[in-house]
Design a protein around this motif. Structure first.
Motif, PDB file in Angstrom:
ATOM      1  N   VAL A   1       0.822  -1.218   0.000  1.00 35.17           N
ATOM      2  CA  VAL A   1       0.000   0.000   0.000  1.00 35.17           C
ATOM      3  C   VAL A   1       0.858   1.272   0.000  1.00 35.17           C
ATOM      4  N   LYS A   2       2.005   1.235   0.710  1.00 30.07           N
ATOM      5  CA  LYS A   2       2.881   2.425   0.690  1.00 30.07           C
ATOM      6  C   LYS A   2       3.314   2.730  -0.741  1.00 30.07           C
ATOM      7  N   ASN A   3       3.431   1.683  -1.549  1.00 32.48           N
ATOM      8  CA  ASN A   3       3.807   1.873  -2.951  1.00 32.48           C
ATOM      9  C   ASN A   3       2.654   2.345  -3.833  1.00 32.48           C
ATOM     10  N   LEU A   4       1.455   2.315  -3.304  1.00 34.57           N
ATOM     11  CA  LEU A   4       0.289   2.620  -4.143  1.00 34.57           C
ATOM     12  C   LEU A   4      -0.308   4.007  -3.950  1.00 34.57           C
ATOM     13  N   VAL A   5      -0.122   4.592  -2.742  1.00 32.75           N
ATOM     14  CA  VAL A   5      -0.834   5.852  -2.496  1.00 32.75           C
ATOM     15  C   VAL A   5      -0.080   7.052  -3.065  1.00 32.75           C
ATOM     16  N   SER A   6      -0.810   8.136  -3.302  1.00 35.18           N
ATOM     17  CA  SER A   6      -0.181   9.331  -3.863  1.00 35.18           C
ATOM     18  C   SER A   6       0.554  10.120  -2.756  1.00 35.18           C
ATOM     19  N   ASP A   7       1.357  11.119  -3.192  1.00 38.05           N
ATOM     20  CA  ASP A   7       2.230  11.853  -2.277  1.00 38.05           C
ATOM     21  C   ASP A   7       1.498  12.613  -1.175  1.00 38.05           C
ATOM     22  N   ASN A   8       0.221  12.900  -1.409  1.00 43.17           N
ATOM     23  CA  ASN A   8      -0.494  13.701  -0.407  1.00 43.17           C
ATOM     24  C   ASN A   8      -1.093  12.848   0.716  1.00 43.17           C
ATOM     25  N   ILE A   9      -0.732  11.548   0.732  1.00 46.61           N
ATOM     26  CA  ILE A   9      -1.215  10.682   1.811  1.00 46.61           C
ATOM     27  C   ILE A   9       0.007  10.031   2.465  1.00 46.61           C
ATOM     28  N   GLN A  10       0.070  10.072   3.796  1.00 48.36           N
ATOM     29  CA  GLN A  10       1.159   9.369   4.484  1.00 48.36           C
ATOM     30  C   GLN A  10       0.585   8.186   5.250  1.00 48.36           C
ATOM     31  N   ILE A  11       1.034   6.987   4.871  1.00 45.64           N
ATOM     32  CA  ILE A  11       0.547   5.775   5.531  1.00 45.64           C
ATOM     33  C   ILE A  11       1.359   5.547   6.812  1.00 45.64           C
ATOM     34  N   ILE A  12       0.647   5.405   7.932  1.00 45.74           N
ATOM     35  CA  ILE A  12       1.298   5.148   9.221  1.00 45.74           C
ATOM     36  C   ILE A  12       0.979   3.696   9.599  1.00 45.74           C
ATOM     37  N   SER A  13       2.009   2.919   9.874  1.00 52.64           N
ATOM     38  CA  SER A  13       1.747   1.529  10.279  1.00 52.64           C
ATOM     39  C   SER A  13       1.352   1.510  11.754  1.00 52.64           C
ATOM     40  N   LEU A  14       0.819   0.396  12.204  1.00 54.32           N
ATOM     41  CA  LEU A  14       0.434   0.301  13.623  1.00 54.32           C
ATOM     42  C   LEU A  14       1.666   0.419  14.516  1.00 54.32           C
ATOM     43  N   ASN A  15       2.781  -0.133  14.068  1.00 52.25           N
ATOM     44  CA  ASN A  15       4.036   0.005  14.809  1.00 52.25           C
ATOM     45  C   ASN A  15       4.392   1.465  14.981  1.00 52.25           C
ATOM     46  N   GLU A  16       4.338   2.194  13.868  1.00 56.59           N
ATOM     47  CA  GLU A  16       4.672   3.628  13.912  1.00 56.59           C
ATOM     48  C   GLU A  16       3.700   4.392  14.811  1.00 56.59           C
ATOM     49  N   ALA A  17       2.453   3.900  14.890  1.00 55.77           N
ATOM     50  CA  ALA A  17       1.473   4.576  15.739  1.00 55.77           C
ATOM     51  C   ALA A  17       1.563   4.090  17.182  1.00 55.77           C
ATOM     52  N   GLY A  18       2.495   3.143  17.437  1.00 55.22           N
ATOM     53  CA  GLY A  18       2.726   2.676  18.807  1.00 55.22           C
ATOM     54  C   GLY A  18       1.781   1.587  19.264  1.00 55.22           C
ATOM     55  N   PHE A  19       1.089   0.920  18.329  1.00 58.26           N
ATOM     56  CA  PHE A  19       0.165  -0.167  18.712  1.00 58.26           C
ATOM     57  C   PHE A  19       0.801  -1.510  18.369  1.00 58.26           C
ATOM     58  N   MET A  20       0.856  -2.418  19.348  1.00 55.58           N
ATOM     59  CA  MET A  20       1.544  -3.701  19.126  1.00 55.58           C
ATOM     60  C   MET A  20       0.597  -4.895  19.239  1.00 55.58           C
ATOM     61  N   GLY A  21      -0.664  -4.652  19.565  1.00 59.60           N
ATOM     62  CA  GLY A  21      -1.553  -5.785  19.877  1.00 59.60           C
ATOM     63  C   GLY A  21      -2.196  -6.437  18.661  1.00 59.60           C
ATOM     64  N   GLU A  22      -3.136  -7.326  18.941  1.00 58.53           N
ATOM     65  CA  GLU A  22      -3.916  -7.994  17.895  1.00 58.53           C
ATOM     66  C   GLU A  22      -5.161  -7.162  17.611  1.00 58.53           C
ATOM     67  N   ILE A  23      -5.619  -7.208  16.381  1.00 55.78           N
ATOM     68  CA  ILE A  23      -6.866  -6.497  16.046  1.00 55.78           C
ATOM     69  C   ILE A  23      -7.961  -7.556  15.909  1.00 55.78           C
ATOM     70  N   PRO A  24      -9.109  -7.347  16.557  1.00 50.44           N
ATOM     71  CA  PRO A  24     -10.166  -8.376  16.445  1.00 50.44           C
ATOM     72  C   PRO A  24     -10.733  -8.495  15.031  1.00 50.44           C
ATOM     73  N   GLU A  25     -11.050  -9.716  14.652  1.00 51.38           N
ATOM     74  CA  GLU A  25     -11.668 -10.030  13.341  1.00 51.38           C
ATOM     75  C   GLU A  25     -12.658 -11.127  13.621  1.00 51.38           C
ATOM     76  N   GLU A  26     -13.891 -10.778  13.993  1.00 46.33           N
ATOM     77  CA  GLU A  26     -14.781 -11.813  14.535  1.00 46.33           C
ATOM     78  C   GLU A  26     -15.982 -12.112  13.668  1.00 46.33           C
ATOM     79  N   PHE A  27     -16.051 -11.524  12.481  1.00 45.48           N
ATOM     80  CA  PHE A  27     -17.274 -11.675  11.698  1.00 45.48           C
ATOM     81  C   PHE A  27     -17.105 -12.664  10.551  1.00 45.48           C
ATOM     82  N   GLU A  28     -18.172 -12.859   9.770  1.00 48.20           N
ATOM     83  CA  GLU A  28     -18.140 -13.881   8.724  1.00 48.20           C
ATOM     84  C   GLU A  28     -18.159 -13.292   7.325  1.00 48.20           C
TER      85      GLU A  28
END
Ligand code: ITT
Length: 221
Positions: free
Chosen positions: A39-66
């Motif tokens: 995705v970092k390779n896909l977005v235009s220059d006016n968007i900055q992609i921040i990863s969860l690591n960069e945002a300081g989040f290290m946990g799991e994200i819930p995915e509970e639906f079907e």
């Protein structure tokens, strides 16, 4: 003061080709490093992609639906509420026609579902072996990758979808990409996704199509 804080949370400044560019910060709510790179390779220059690591989040994200729609929505809202930053999540599945669209929403942990021999293998290897085994007696190898992106912007949700049609190969080909890439041959191409370099996969993939819609939407705000 409020303006300054708001600016710092939501915007970033990039310096490119002797120009300062003010761009929108968007957290990508994923733990999958391959997705971030794509995705970092896909977005235009006016968007900055921040990863969860960069945002300081290290946990799991819930995915509970079907469904991909509900899971991507859940992931994005979870991170939005936690970090208070505009963000998006992608939920992707490989859907094989002959298997009633399995593994679909269970693509990440296909080999760990049920009590089968593939659960002893490495996760990705097990997923691919199980898929090939389930299709071995089928004459229909049609499949598609489908991505649903949920964007949460200032507390409102927007969804974007991308899909790419193809077939499941009888054996793995190539060692680039990730996940099911070695067994997916997109229609109209003679290379599997894992035989393509990132640029080539990114020019036709399900994620590219969904991200292009998201970028188009943001550029038209
Ligand atoms: P996040 O939920 O943290 O984003 P994930 O890896 O669990 O990461 P998904 O649930 O969206 O992501 O994807 C399910 C699985 O589908 C993923 O683990 C891969 O095995 C596979 N997959 C997703 N995108 C793919 C792609 O572009 N090429 C090959 N396989 C892919």
């Amino acid at each position: 003061m409020d303006f300054a804080v708001n600016f710092l949370i939501k915007s970033a400044i990039k310096y490119k080709k002797n120009k300062l560019i003010i761009c929108m910060k968007l957290v990508f709510a994923t733990n999958n490093a391959n997705k971030i790179e794509e995705v970092k390779n896909l977005v235009s220059d006016n968007i900055q992609i921040i990863s969860l690591n960069e945002a300081g989040f290290m946990g799991e994200i819930p995915e509970e639906f079907e469904t991909l729609e509900k899971n991507s929505s859940q992931k994005a809202w979870y991170i939005y509420h936690l970090l208070g930053m505009n963000c998006f999540a992608d939920d992707t599945g490989l859907e094989a026609e002959a298997l009633n669209n399995a593994p679909g929403v269970y693509s990440a942990r296909y080999s760990r579902i049920g009590n089968d021999t593939f659960s002893n293998l490495d996760l990705v290897e097990g997923n691919i072996c199980k898929l090939l085994d389930n299709l071995k007696n089928s004459g229909n190898r049609r499949a598609k990758f489908r991505t649903v992106i949920s964007l949460i912007l200032e507390g409102k949700e927007y969804q974007f979808e991308g899909e790419v049609l193809g077939i499941i190969l009888k054996e793995k080909r190539g060692n680039k990409g990730f996940g099911y890439d070695p067994v997916f041959l997109p229609d109209g191409y003679s290379k599997s996704f894992a035989e393509m370099d990132l640029k080539e996969k990114n020019s036709i993939s399900h994620r590219y199509l969904a991200i292009s819609k998201l970028v188009g939407f943001l550029n038209n705000l």
